[in-house]
Write a protein that holds these residues in place. Structure first.
Motif: not given
Ligand code: XMP
Length: 506
Positions: A296-306, A344-351
Motif C-alpha cells: 500500500v505504501f508503494i501504491e500511495v507513494f506512486d500516486d503522489e509521485a505522479h 514489476g517496479l512502480p514508476d517512482f522506482m524507475k527514477l
C-alpha cells in the motif's frame, strides 16, 4: 581518503568508525572488489578475517597496486597475509590467543607507538600465529604469548599488527591508528560535519541541477537529515511526501508534519490511514502484514509521485551500514528487497536514485543533522519500525486496537521523557497482546486486554538487552495506563534479551 579492505571480519565497520572519529574519511571495499583507480587514497588498512591464510579458499587478493605504493596497515589476518606470502611463516598457534593481552616489548622509537603505554592492553582474536616475519620485517612489539605482535617492513611505510586496534579493549588502539594515519601516512584530518555538508551540497547541486526530486519522509532521523540537506542544495525542487499509514504514534502525523513545515521543507502530508487499515483487515500473520503495508505504501507513494510533474530523482535516506551490507564480501542478504519484486517496479522506482547519506554512519548522520540546526529532540528520537504499530498489535488489526495501543504507548514514552529516562533507552514501545485477563475495578469484574512494555539498550539493533527501568517508574506507568486507557486491565514488562528474543514481538 583511506581505503579499508575487508576480508570479512566482524570488526571491519569498527575500523571505519575509529578512522572517522579521527576526522578522516574512509571507505570499505571487499577484498575482491579493489577499486581500479586508487589515486584518491592516501593509505590502506587491511582488516581481519574469519579465514586462515593457509586455507585454499581464503582471500588472497593481489595487493601489488597498494603494497609499497602507499602507507599500509595490516590488521590481524592482514598481518598474517603479508607474512605468509612474503617469506615469513604462519602456523596454528599452540595457545589460545583470544581476548585481552598486554604488550611486553615495544619499540618505542617507532612513531607507530608514540604516546602508547609500554605495557598497553590490546585485544587478540586469532588462531594462527606469525612464526617468522616476512622478508625485511622488523619486530616492533610482542606480548607474553605472541612474539610477533607488531612489525614493519624496512624501506616501506608498511605496518602490521596481530591485535585489533579498532576494538575498545585495545586501550591505545585509537592512538595507534592516529599514529599510523596522521604521523606516518600524513593523511589530513578534514572530515568534519561542516566540511561534509559543504561538500555534499555542492555535489548534489552539480548532480541534480534544475531537476525535481521526490523524497519520502518517515519522521525518522535519516530521512529528515537527507531532506534538510537536499533542501539546502536545491530548495523548492525537493518534494517531500509524508504518509500517514494509520499506524504511527499518537498525534505523530500532525506533530511531525508541522515540525517539517516549520523547518521550511516543501512537504505534503498524505493521510492514507483508512486505505492501510482496510487492506490490513483480518490479516494476522506478521510477514503478511509487512507485505500489505509495503504494497500500500508503494501504491500511495506512486500516486503522489505522479502528481509531481516531470520529477527525475528519488531521494533515499540510505546510510553507510546498508551500503556496506549490499556490497559486502558475503553479498547482500537475500531477503532485503523481496517486496520490491512483486508485480514489476512502480514508476517512482524507475527514477534516478540520490542518497546523500550513503557514506555516513548513524552517529555521523546525527552530527550532520545538528550542524544543520535540526531540533535535537528530533535527532535523538528512538528508531521506529516502518510497519509501525501493526507489528506491535499481535494478531489482526482494528482501529480500536490501534487507538488503545496509541494511548498506552504515549503514556509510556511521555513517562520516559518526563522521568529523564528516554535518552538512556535505545528503543521503547508497547505491545498489545491478543489476550484478555480478569481484573477487578471497583466492585466490577473486568475481562480486558494485556499490554507489554518493552525498553531496550542496543547500539545497532542487532543485539539488545532489556533496560532495568526503576520499579517506581514502572509502577507509576502501569497505574496510569490501567486508570486512563479503557480496555486495558494489566501491564507486563518484557525482560528478554536479543538474542534469543527479538526487539519487536512480531
Ligand atoms: P527485531 O525485532 O528484529 O528488530 O529485533 C530490530 C530493529 O528493527 C526494527 N524492525 C523493523 N524496522 N521494518 C522496519 O523498518 C520492519 O519490518 C521491522 N521489523 C523490526 C525494530 O523496531 C528494531 O529497531
Amino acid at each position: 581518503n583511506v581505503l579499508i579492505l575487508d576480508f570479512g571480519s566482524q570488526y571491519t565497520q569498527l575500523i571505519a568508525r575509529r578512522v572517522r572519529e579521527l576526522n578522516i574519511f574512509c571507505e570499505i571495499f571487499p577484498y575482491n572488489k579493489i577499486p581500479e583507480d586508487l589515486s584518491s587514497f592516501k593509505a590502506t588498512i587491511l582488516s581481519g578475517s574469519p579465514f586462515s591464510v593457509r586455507a585454499e579458499d581464503a582471500p588472497h587478493p593481489d595487493l601489488s597496486q597498494i603494497r609499497g605504493k602507499m602507507p599500509l596497515l595490516a590488521v590481524c589476518y592482514g598481518a598474517q597475509y603479508l607474512a605468509h606470502f612474503d617469506g615469513g611463516e604462519v602456523a596454528p598457534s599452540n595457545i589460545r590467543e583470544y581476548g585481552r593481552a598486554n604488550l611486553s616489548f615495544v619499540d618505542d622509537h617507532d612513531p607507530f607507538f608514540e604516546e602508547v603505554a609500554l605495557n598497553s592492553q590490546v585485544w587478540m582474536s586469532h588462531s594462527d600465529t606469525i612464526k617468522k616475519l616476512p622478508t625485511n620485517g622488523v619486530r616492533l612489539a610482542s606480548t607474553k604469548d605472541v612474539e610477533n605482535a607488531a612489525y614493519r617492513i624496512e624501506g616501506e611505510k608498511t605496518y602490521a599488527i596481530q591485535f585489533h586496534p579498532e576494538v575498545y579493549h585495545s586501550t591505545d588502539g585509537k592512538q595507534m591508528l592516529e599514529n599510523f594515519l596522521v604521523r606516518i601516512a600524513e593523511v589530513p584530518q578534514n572530515f568534519t560535519p561542516n566540511a561534509f555538508v559543504e561538500e555534499i551540497v555542492a555535489e548534489l547541486q552539480e548532480k541534480i541541477k534544475g531537476d525535481k526530486v521526490v523524497l519520502g519522509l518517515s519522521g525518522g532521523v535519516d530521512s529528515t537529515v537527507a531532506a534538510v540537506l537536499l533542501n539546502k542544495a536545491i530548495g523548492k525542487n525537493l518534494y517531500c511526501i509524508f504518509v500517514n499509514n494509520g499506524l504511527l504514534r499518537k498525534n505523530e502525523f500532525q506533530n511531525v508534519l508541522d515540525q517539517y513545515k516549520g523547518m521550511g521543507l516543501n512537504v505534503k502530508g498524505v493521510d492514507a490511514a483508512d486505505r492501510f487499515l482496510d487492506q490490513l483487515a483480518g490479516i494476522e500473520e506478521p510477514e503478511a502484514k509487512r507485505k500489505a503495508i509495503g504494497r500500500v505504501f508503494i501504491e500511495v507513494f506512486d500516486d503522489e509521485a505522479h502528481r509531481i510533474e516531470d520529477v527525475k530523482w528519488l531521494a533515499q535516506g540510505t546510510i553507510y551500514p546498508d551500503v556496506i551490507e549490499s556490497i559486502s564480501v558475503k553479498g547482500p542478504s537475500a531477503t532485503i528487497k523481496s517486496h520490491h519484486n512483486v508485480g514489476g517496479l512502480p514508476d517512482f522506482m524507475k527514477l534516478k536514485i540520490v542518497e546523500p547519506l550513503r557514506m555516513l554512519f548513524k552517529d555521523e548522520v546525527r552530527r550532520v543533522g545538528a550542524t544543520l540546526g535540526i531540533d535535537p529532540e528530533l535527532l535523538g528520537r528512538h528508531p521506529f519500525p516502518g510497519p509501525g504499530l501493526s507489528i506491535r498489535i499481535l494478531g489482526d488489526i482494528t482501529k480500536e486496537k490501534v487507538r488503545i495501543l496509541q494511548e498506552v504507548d504515549a503514556i509510556f514514552i511521555e513517562g520516559l521523557k518526563s522521568h529523564g529516562l528516554y535518552d538512556q533507552v535505545w528503543q521503547a514501545g508497547a505491545i498489545l497482546l491478543p489476550v484478555n485477563s480478569v481484573g477487578v475495578m471497583g466492585d466490577e469484574r473486568t475481562y480486558e486486554k494485556v499490554v507489554a512494555l518493552r525498553a531496550v539498550e542496543s547500539t545497532d539493533g542487532m543485539t539488545a538487552d532489556w533496560v532495568h527501568l526503576p520499579y517506581d517508574f514502572l509502577m507509576k506507568i502501569s497505574n496510569e495506563i490501567i486508570n486512563k486507557v479503557k480496555g486495558v486491565n494489566r501491564v507486563v514488562y518484557d525482560i528478554s534479551s536479543k538474542p534469543p528474543a527479538t526487539i519487536e514481538w512480531e
